[in-house]
Write a protein that holds these residues in place. Structure first.
Motif: not given
Length: 132
Positions: A1-25
């Protein structure tokens, strides 16, 4: 895995983690009451009708606000993710060039990316060669 791909994957995980916190009512209410129809006659009133149509629960404004409202996703976290993506995009080409030749611009770009990756040093895909 390249450094750039690693960073892109971690950022996507951060965004997804934030989205999972807030499920629709609606998802939360289905978890609480099972399959049901949700009727929202006003912003702070919710009627939950069971699938067989027999049960109704009226959540008043106070109970609704205290137990069921969703805060917005953390805008700072999402803004940090967007900023990291912009930094990566600016540094990507110079970093990739630094793998084949050496000059100050490429070294600076690589250093920035290595610094960003350091935040994720405990991740199993992190490579020690990225450490500053």
């Amino acid at each position: 895995m390249t450094l750039v791909k690693f960073l892109e994957a971690r950022i996507a995980e951060d965004e997804a983690g934030e989205a999972r916190k807030y499920r629709p009512l609606e998802e939360k209410l289905v978890d609480l009451f099972g399959p049901c129809t949700i009727i929202r006659p006003s912003p702070y009133t919710v009627m939950v009708k069971s699938q067989d149509g027999s049960d109704r629960v009226l959540l008043d404004a106070v109970e609704f606000r205290e137990h069921y409202t969703e805060p917005a996703p953390d805008q700072r976290t999402l803004a940090e993710c967007a900023a990291k993506r912009a930094i990566i995009e600016q540094c990507r080409e110079d970093h990739e060039d630094s793998l084949t030749r050496n000059d100050d611009t490429e070294e600076l770009a690589s250093g920035v990316l290595y610094a960003l990756a350091g935040v994720y040093k405990d991740h199993p895909d992190y490579q020690q060669e990225w450490a500053l």
